[in-house]
Enzyme design. Structure first.
Site, PDB file in Angstrom:
ATOM      1  N   ASP A 258       0.862  -1.180   0.000  1.00  0.00           N
ATOM      2  CA  ASP A 258       0.000   0.000   0.000  1.00  0.00           C
ATOM      3  C   ASP A 258       0.899   1.232   0.000  1.00  0.00           C
ATOM      4  O   ASP A 258       1.752   1.387   0.876  1.00  0.00           O
ATOM      5  CB  ASP A 258      -0.890   0.006   1.243  1.00  0.00           C
ATOM      6  CG  ASP A 258      -2.278   0.555   0.955  1.00  0.00           C
ATOM      7  OD1 ASP A 258      -2.353   1.602   0.289  1.00  0.00           O
ATOM      8  OD2 ASP A 258      -3.272  -0.049   1.392  1.00  0.00           O
TER       9      ASP A 258
ATOM     10  N   ASP B 280      -2.941   4.783  -2.454  1.00  0.00           N
ATOM     11  CA  ASP B 280      -4.028   5.356  -1.674  1.00  0.00           C
ATOM     12  C   ASP B 280      -4.368   6.769  -2.167  1.00  0.00           C
ATOM     13  O   ASP B 280      -3.473   7.611  -2.323  1.00  0.00           O
ATOM     14  CB  ASP B 280      -3.599   5.401  -0.200  1.00  0.00           C
ATOM     15  CG  ASP B 280      -4.703   5.815   0.735  1.00  0.00           C
ATOM     16  OD1 ASP B 280      -5.674   5.056   0.874  1.00  0.00           O
ATOM     17  OD2 ASP B 280      -4.585   6.907   1.327  1.00  0.00           O
TER      18      ASP B 280
ATOM     19  N   GLU C 167      -6.177   4.184  -6.151  1.00  0.00           N
ATOM     20  CA  GLU C 167      -7.466   4.510  -5.546  1.00  0.00           C
ATOM     21  C   GLU C 167      -7.786   5.959  -5.902  1.00  0.00           C
ATOM     22  O   GLU C 167      -7.015   6.870  -5.590  1.00  0.00           O
ATOM     23  CB  GLU C 167      -7.403   4.339  -4.028  1.00  0.00           C
ATOM     24  CG  GLU C 167      -8.737   4.642  -3.352  1.00  0.00           C
ATOM     25  CD  GLU C 167      -8.613   4.796  -1.858  1.00  0.00           C
ATOM     26  OE1 GLU C 167      -9.538   4.371  -1.148  1.00  0.00           O
ATOM     27  OE2 GLU C 167      -7.604   5.359  -1.382  1.00  0.00           O
TER      28      GLU C 167
ATOM     29  N   HIS D 178     -11.321  -2.715   2.983  1.00  0.00           N
ATOM     30  CA  HIS D 178     -11.163  -2.304   4.377  1.00  0.00           C
ATOM     31  C   HIS D 178     -11.968  -1.054   4.722  1.00  0.00           C
ATOM     32  O   HIS D 178     -12.107  -0.726   5.907  1.00  0.00           O
ATOM     33  CB  HIS D 178      -9.684  -2.067   4.677  1.00  0.00           C
ATOM     34  CG  HIS D 178      -9.096  -0.929   3.900  1.00  0.00           C
ATOM     35  ND1 HIS D 178      -8.922  -0.990   2.536  1.00  0.00           N
ATOM     36  CD2 HIS D 178      -8.661   0.302   4.282  1.00  0.00           C
ATOM     37  CE1 HIS D 178      -8.390   0.145   2.109  1.00  0.00           C
ATOM     38  NE2 HIS D 178      -8.226   0.942   3.140  1.00  0.00           N
ATOM     39  N   ASP D 179     -12.474  -0.352   3.708  1.00  0.00           N
ATOM     40  CA  ASP D 179     -13.250   0.861   3.942  1.00  0.00           C
ATOM     41  C   ASP D 179     -14.753   0.672   3.733  1.00  0.00           C
ATOM     42  O   ASP D 179     -15.521   1.615   3.889  1.00  0.00           O
ATOM     43  CB  ASP D 179     -12.779   1.985   3.000  1.00  0.00           C
ATOM     44  CG  ASP D 179     -11.433   2.550   3.388  1.00  0.00           C
ATOM     45  OD1 ASP D 179     -11.084   2.491   4.590  1.00  0.00           O
ATOM     46  OD2 ASP D 179     -10.716   3.042   2.499  1.00  0.00           O
TER      47      ASP D 179
END
Length: 566
Positions: A109, A211, A264, A336-337
């Protein structure tokens, strides 16, 4: 469950990720090897055989870097080390080597829109107005009235600017105040990031999930405009393409092999995505977009709206069509969100197995790279904590405090929104078995285990006659073996149907048909289409032999999904 795997297709020359499946690990909640209640690298290593058995190709690790953990690791204080609670660099190298031995790639990440406020760069930047790193972050003087430079709000509630008393200026943080945004307009910042990325690639990692990467380019004209900017929308600036192309040149050009890059990107359109993912432009391989996971939200994330299947189908289809000729899709319903997909889109009680496998079949038969979030492959569900004190997620806690304390909203109503949409739904510990703490840890877990782990866990799923895990295995094998699943054209059928999700995938002379009843009621005569002689490839219900090659599909049971070869 019925499965007849097609034969392998000839080599197409497509990149490896076109026929791959990626598994996301949230390290804090995956497996704890030392009994401190927090998942770690040793725990991930202990489960590599499990991931290899599932059949995935790559493992994306949410951040494992040193961090004060204000946002569970997305506030990074050192980009070139491992958070001690997760292990050490030596343990990371061992994980990387053991994953590669099993044919698993490791994707890191990359969080470079912001750092932690405890990162050495920010400590220097805030130390004085003349520090050489002052311009590594977004600092601005107060307006004449003493307020912040513009009206941007933080994604985690409250303003996106915080006044630093030591120097009398505001710094920008699109997320928590402990996550100051890096100033990518400064070439020194960009070069420092590229140096770090090359360091990890030299170590052997296989790519990056980036991210909120589109936020690295800011609309500077709004920050420095004559009047404060207000309202929502994306802060993304036009420089983003320049930055990503430079990143590709500085980091990936000339490297042996093909590394995965997935960005993302909240708020982007299909037109944006075509530019980002066009191979000729050399920016990123694919993006995560958020359109389809925002359809059941009103004024904000915790304002929950009823699910509309036509809206979901049409959104996903628009992205399939938009990137059909140029670019590539990432496929996900969970991460995860996001809350658990079987609770959000399916029926997590009476039809948990059926709805979990229906959405698996539907999603994996779209064109793009599927992402499985840990626990999705056994149909894990949302948790329902009775009090806000049981939650740990910064976003949920900030929202609850602001809604209840500042806006005087009903605490029960606000809590219900958190229970439905909060990120802790995805972050409860992985449920490995029926033992105390679900086999996740020998200690006290950092976040409580979902009470349904006594019957919903990996061991029980693998031992059951109806296994969500085994169904995912079949889907992954199909993508590996069948060129149509990986690369075929997508055509949505019955876009306005309230319960039927149906589409075809076509490549050469092969056509695959997906029909799925996304409802609690039987669906009679769902599709006016001649399917004479069709071969049933996969189903989540037992299907009679004389129904395997029908002239028409007359009924689909609740949450039934079938894949046919026409």
């Amino acid at each position: 469950m019925t499965n007849t795997a097609p034969t392998a297709s000839p080599e197409t020359g497509a990149p490896w990720w076109a026929s791959a499946v990626v598994y996301q690990v949230y390290p804090r909640s995956f497996a704890d090897s030392d009994g401190d209640g927090i998942g770690d690298l040793g725990g991930i290593r202990s489960k590599l055989d499990y991931l290899a058995e599932l059949g995935v190709d790559a493992v994306w690790l949410s951040p494992v870097y040193p961090s004060p953990q204000h946002d569970n690791g997305y506030d990074i204080s050192d980009y070139q080390d491992i958070e001690p609670v997760f292990g050490s660099l030596a343990e990371f190298d061992l994980l990387l080597a053991e994953a590669h031995e099993r044919g698993l790639k490791i994707v890191m990440d990359l969080v470079v829109n912001h750092t932690s406020d405890e990162h050495a760069w920010f400590r220097e930047s805030r130390s004085s107005l003349t520090n050489p790193k002052r311009d590594w972050y977004w600092w601005r003087k107060p307006r004449a009235d003493g307020g912040p430079p513009n009206g941007w709000g933080s994604a985690f509630s409250g303003p996106a600017w915080t006044l630093d008393p030591a120097t009398g200026e505001y710094y920008l943080h699109l997320f928590a105040k402990q996550q100051p945004d890096l100033n990518w307009e400064n070439p020194e910042v960009r070069q420092a990031v590229y140096l770090m990325m090359n360091w990890w690639l030299d170590r052997g990692v296989d790519g990056f999930r980036m991210d909120v990467i589109n936020f690295i380019a800011k609309q500077v004209e709004l920050i420095d405009g004559p009047t404060p900017a207000t309202g929502g929308g994306s802060p993304m600036g036009a420089q983003i393409h320049e930055f990503l192309q430079e990143m590709h040149r500085e980091v990936f050009d000339g490297r042996e092999g093909r590394h995965l890059t997935v960005g993302e990107m909240p708020g982007v359109s299909t037109a944006d995505a075509r530019l980002f993912t066009d191979p000729a432009r050399r920016e990123v391989d694919m993006i995560f977009q958020f359109e389809h996971v925002g359809l059941d939200q009103g004024e904000h994330k915790f304002d929950v709206l009823p699910r509309s299947l036509p809206a979901l189908k049409q959104s996903l289809s628009r992205w399939q069509d938009g990137l059909a000729a140029t670019g590539w899709n990432s496929l996900y319903l969970n991460n995860h969100d996001q809350p658990r997909l079987v609770s959000r889109f399916g029926n997590d009680t009476e039809y948990r197995y059926e709805s979990a496998t229906l959405w698996a079949l539907v999603l994996h038969l779209h064109r793009g790279t599927p992402y499985i979030y840990q626990g999705e492959e056994i149909g894990m569900t949302n948790v329902r904590f009775d009090t806000i004190d049981d939650y740990r997620d910064l976003e949920s806690l900030n929202h609850y405090r602001e809604a209840v304390d500042e806006f005087d909203l009903d605490p029960g109503t606000v809590l219900a929104g958190v229970q439905t949409m909060g990120r802790d739904n995805a972050r409860t510990p992985m449920q490995w078995d029926a033992s105390p703490q679900a086999g996740f840890t020998a200690g006290t877990p950092w976040l409580a285990v979902n009470p349904n782990s006594t019957h919903l866990n990996v061991a029980a799923d693998l031992a059951g006659e109806r296994s969500v895990f085994r169904f995912y295995q079949h889907l992954i094998r199909l993508r590996h073996a069948n060129e149509t699943v990986a690369l075929g054209d997508f055509t949505l059928l019955e876009p306005d149907h309230e319960a039927l999700y149906a589409f075809t995938r076509t490549q050469g002379d092969e056509t695959l048909l997906v029909v799925a009843n996304a409802s609690d009621a039987p669906l009679t005569d769902p599709l006016s289409m001649d399917v004479s002689g069709a071969e049933l490839v996969l189903s989540n219900y037992p299907v009679r032999v004389d129904a395997a090659a029908p002239a028409a599909i007359t009924v689909l049971r609740p949450w039934e999904a079938r894949l046919y070869r026409l």
